[in-house]
Design a protein around this motif. Structure first.
Motif, PDB file in Angstrom:
ATOM      1  N   GLU A  76     -22.760  57.312  62.214  1.00 64.27           N
ATOM      2  CA  GLU A  76     -23.791  57.891  63.132  1.00 64.27           C
ATOM      3  C   GLU A  76     -25.008  57.062  63.171  1.00 64.27           C
ATOM      4  O   GLU A  76     -25.688  57.013  63.953  1.00 64.27           O
ATOM      5  CB  GLU A  76     -24.052  59.471  62.987  1.00 64.27           C
ATOM      6  CG  GLU A  76     -24.929  60.442  63.879  1.00 64.27           C
ATOM      7  CD  GLU A  76     -24.487  60.244  65.173  1.00 64.27           C
ATOM      8  OE1 GLU A  76     -25.280  60.129  66.095  1.00 64.27           O
ATOM      9  OE2 GLU A  76     -23.120  60.333  65.292  1.00 64.27           O
ATOM     10  N   GLU A  80     -26.948  55.515  66.375  1.00 61.56           N
ATOM     11  CA  GLU A  80     -28.249  55.804  66.705  1.00 61.56           C
ATOM     12  C   GLU A  80     -29.095  54.736  66.962  1.00 61.56           C
ATOM     13  O   GLU A  80     -30.136  54.588  67.796  1.00 61.56           O
ATOM     14  CB  GLU A  80     -29.084  56.634  65.436  1.00 61.56           C
ATOM     15  CG  GLU A  80     -28.521  58.071  65.452  1.00 61.56           C
ATOM     16  CD  GLU A  80     -29.169  58.917  64.206  1.00 61.56           C
ATOM     17  OE1 GLU A  80     -30.207  58.347  63.634  1.00 61.56           O
ATOM     18  OE2 GLU A  80     -28.715  60.055  64.037  1.00 61.56           O
ATOM     19  N   ASN A 121     -26.325  64.480  71.200  1.00 54.03           N
ATOM     20  CA  ASN A 121     -26.850  64.653  69.884  1.00 54.03           C
ATOM     21  C   ASN A 121     -28.398  65.623  70.025  1.00 54.03           C
ATOM     22  O   ASN A 121     -28.495  65.878  68.694  1.00 54.03           O
ATOM     23  CB  ASN A 121     -27.229  63.085  69.290  1.00 54.03           C
ATOM     24  CG  ASN A 121     -26.075  62.425  69.091  1.00 54.03           C
ATOM     25  OD1 ASN A 121     -25.626  62.630  68.222  1.00 54.03           O
ATOM     26  ND2 ASN A 121     -25.933  61.374  69.938  1.00 54.03           N
TER      27      ASN A 121
END
Length: 126
Positions: A76, A80, A121
């Motif tokens: 993750e 990002e 998200n």
């Protein structure tokens, strides 16, 4: 043999383009060396309408970052970073309206991927 060398040089150009934006070589390797991204780079190198333009590495990094956002092979934190770097590239592309219009289909697709990722998200972080 010569074709293999050319392909590796092409991937090295794309990696250098990404490293110019984000200096972490380990991140660059993780994103660019994903098997699915290597396949995509081969296809783009051979078939992209912009393949002979000097903007090809910029466009290909945009593509790779867009793919990186949704890759389940990346952690993750890397996704990002991909989202942040892609947003910067899309911002840069929008500063030249003619350039953006020439490649509107690509940029629209990438903007949609980024928007979907942000919405997903943002909801996860609520």
């Amino acid at each position: 043999m010569f074709e293999l060398i050319k392909a590796r040089m092409y991937i090295a150009k794309v990696q250098a383009e990404l490293k110019a934006q984000y200096a972490d070589q380990a991140f660059v390797n993780r994103v660019c060396q994903l098997p699915e991204n290597l396949k995509q780079l081969r296809v783009l190198r051979e078939q992209a309408y912009y393949k002979k333009d000097r903007i090809a590495p910029f466009m290909n990094v945009c593509h790779i970052l867009g793919e990186g956002i949704s890759s389940k092979s990346l952690p993750e934190s890397d996704r990002e970073i991909c989202a942040s770097l892609l947003a910067q590239r899309l911002q840069k592309a929008s500063t030249d309206p003619q350039f953006r219009l020439r490649h509107i289909m690509i940029f629209s697709d990438l903007e949609e991927k980024l928007s979907d990722w942000a919405a997903e998200n943002w909801n996860d972080n609520k």
